[in-house]
Design a protein around this motif. Structure first.
Motif, short mmCIF file in Angstrom:
data_model
loop_
_atom_site.label_atom_id
_atom_site.label_comp_id
_atom_site.label_asym_id
_atom_site.label_seq_id
_atom_site.Cartn_x
_atom_site.Cartn_y
_atom_site.Cartn_z
N MET A 220 0.84 -1.18 0.00
CA MET A 220 0.00 0.00 0.00
C MET A 220 0.88 1.24 0.00
O MET A 220 1.84 1.33 0.75
N ALA A 221 0.54 2.19 -0.83
CA ALA A 221 1.26 3.46 -0.87
C ALA A 221 0.88 4.31 0.34
O ALA A 221 -0.21 4.20 0.88
N THR A 222 1.79 5.15 0.75
CA THR A 222 1.51 6.07 1.85
C THR A 222 0.37 6.99 1.43
O THR A 222 0.29 7.43 0.29
N ARG A 223 -0.53 7.28 2.37
CA ARG A 223 -1.65 8.17 2.07
C ARG A 223 -1.70 9.26 3.13
O ARG A 223 -1.78 8.98 4.33
N ILE A 224 -1.67 10.50 2.66
CA ILE A 224 -1.80 11.67 3.54
C ILE A 224 -2.84 12.58 2.92
O ILE A 224 -2.74 12.93 1.74
N ASP A 225 -3.85 12.94 3.69
CA ASP A 225 -4.91 13.82 3.20
C ASP A 225 -5.01 14.99 4.17
O ASP A 225 -5.63 14.88 5.22
N GLU A 226 -4.39 16.08 3.84
CA GLU A 226 -4.40 17.25 4.71
C GLU A 226 -5.68 18.05 4.59
O GLU A 226 -6.01 18.85 5.45
N SER A 227 -6.44 17.83 3.51
CA SER A 227 -7.62 18.65 3.27
C SER A 227 -8.90 18.07 3.88
O SER A 227 -9.85 18.79 4.13
N GLY A 228 -8.94 16.74 4.08
CA GLY A 228 -10.15 16.12 4.61
C GLY A 228 -11.32 16.22 3.64
O GLY A 228 -12.46 16.33 4.07
N THR A 229 -11.04 16.15 2.35
CA THR A 229 -12.10 16.35 1.35
C THR A 229 -12.64 15.04 0.75
O THR A 229 -13.43 15.08 -0.17
N GLU A 230 -12.23 13.90 1.27
CA GLU A 230 -12.73 12.61 0.76
C GLU A 230 -14.26 12.61 0.82
O GLU A 230 -14.86 13.12 1.75
N GLN A 231 -14.90 12.03 -0.21
CA GLN A 231 -16.35 11.97 -0.31
C GLN A 231 -16.96 11.29 0.92
O GLN A 231 -16.59 10.18 1.26
N ALA A 232 -17.89 11.97 1.58
CA ALA A 232 -18.55 11.41 2.75
C ALA A 232 -19.85 10.72 2.35
O ALA A 232 -20.46 11.04 1.33
N HIS A 233 -20.27 9.76 3.17
CA HIS A 233 -21.51 9.02 2.94
C HIS A 233 -22.49 9.37 4.06
O HIS A 233 -22.12 9.38 5.24
N TYR A 234 -23.75 9.62 3.68
CA TYR A 234 -24.80 9.92 4.66
C TYR A 234 -25.61 8.64 4.87
O TYR A 234 -26.25 8.15 3.94
N VAL A 235 -25.54 8.07 6.09
CA VAL A 235 -26.20 6.80 6.38
C VAL A 235 -26.89 6.88 7.74
O VAL A 235 -26.24 7.15 8.77
N LEU A 236 -28.21 6.67 7.75
CA LEU A 236 -29.00 6.64 8.99
C LEU A 236 -28.72 7.84 9.89
O LEU A 236 -28.53 7.70 11.10
N GLY A 237 -28.67 9.02 9.30
CA GLY A 237 -28.52 10.25 10.06
C GLY A 237 -27.10 10.66 10.35
O GLY A 237 -26.87 11.72 10.93
N GLU A 238 -26.13 9.84 9.98
CA GLU A 238 -24.73 10.14 10.25
C GLU A 238 -23.95 10.36 8.96
O GLU A 238 -24.32 9.85 7.91
N THR A 239 -22.85 11.08 9.09
CA THR A 239 -21.94 11.28 7.97
C THR A 239 -20.67 10.49 8.26
O THR A 239 -20.07 10.65 9.32
N LEU A 240 -20.29 9.62 7.33
CA LEU A 240 -19.08 8.82 7.47
C LEU A 240 -18.14 9.16 6.32
O LEU A 240 -18.47 8.95 5.16
N ARG A 241 -16.98 9.73 6.67
CA ARG A 241 -15.98 10.09 5.65
C ARG A 241 -14.87 9.06 5.66
O ARG A 241 -14.15 8.91 6.65
N PRO A 242 -14.74 8.29 4.55
CA PRO A 242 -13.66 7.30 4.51
C PRO A 242 -12.30 7.99 4.54
O PRO A 242 -12.05 8.92 3.79
N MET A 243 -11.44 7.52 5.43
CA MET A 243 -10.08 8.05 5.51
C MET A 243 -9.11 7.06 4.87
O MET A 243 -8.25 7.45 4.09
N VAL A 244 -9.26 5.78 5.23
CA VAL A 244 -8.45 4.69 4.68
C VAL A 244 -9.40 3.51 4.49
O VAL A 244 -10.21 3.23 5.37
N THR A 245 -9.30 2.82 3.33
CA THR A 245 -10.18 1.68 3.07
C THR A 245 -9.39 0.50 2.52
O THR A 245 -8.24 0.65 2.09
N ASN A 246 -10.03 -0.65 2.52
CA ASN A 246 -9.41 -1.85 1.94
C ASN A 246 -9.11 -1.63 0.47
O ASN A 246 -8.08 -2.10 -0.03
N ALA A 247 -9.98 -0.91 -0.25
CA ALA A 247 -9.76 -0.64 -1.67
C ALA A 247 -8.49 0.16 -1.92
O ALA A 247 -7.91 0.11 -3.01
N MET A 248 -8.03 0.88 -0.91
CA MET A 248 -6.79 1.64 -1.02
C MET A 248 -5.58 0.77 -0.71
O MET A 248 -4.44 1.24 -0.73
#
Length: 142
Positions: A1-29
């Motif tokens: 896996m390549a190093t991942r740094i996200d200083e902006s926090g702009t990853e696409q968030a998901h709205y699920v059951l009233g909450e917002t979940l922003r993926p930071m690191v995933t298996n797909a990465m």
């Protein structure tokens, strides 16, 4: 896996059951764990359920009520809960809450993405959530 740094926090968030979940690191990465920056207002959160991956909640702000295998605990900032794979669990945001959701290899990111894209959330289409959950190995409990 390549190093991942996200200083902006702009990853696409998901709205699920009233909450917002922003993926930071995933298996797909290429990661063995998935981390979601999770935020939600009071009285939101998933109903009791099980899945084949471990899950950890780390509270950053607010208060979370977590039920694991029939035992309920309140988590304050800095508190955490570890849920072993296949263990019945759920939670409720007691107040507006901000926490990290950390899971081991599984289908969490794919579930959150698909349910956010395909299932109406206002008001929540519970049958749709159950259908997508089943497709990803999540069993919602009565």
């Amino acid at each position: 896996m390549a190093t991942r740094i996200d200083e902006s926090g702009t990853e696409q968030a998901h709205y699920v059951l009233g909450e917002t979940l922003r993926p930071m690191v995933t298996n797909a990465m290429g990661s063995a764990v998935e981390i979601f920056d999770t935020k939600g207002p009071a009285d939101t959160g998933p109903p009791p359920h099980t899945h084949a991956w471990e899950e950890i909640y780390v509270v950053l702000s607010g208060e979370l009520e977590v039920s694991v295998d029939g035992k309920t605990s309140r988590l304050l900032p800095g508190g955490f809960a570890h849920i072993p794979a296949n263990t019945p669990h759920g939670y409720r945001n007691v107040t507006d809450a901000h926490f990290l959701t950390i899971v081991t290899r599984g289908n969490a990111a794919r579930f959150f993405k698909q349910v956010a894209e395909e299932v109406e959330m206002s008001p929540p289409d519970i049958a749709g959530v159950l259908r997508v959950g089943a497709e990803h190995g999540i069993t919602f409990l009565p």
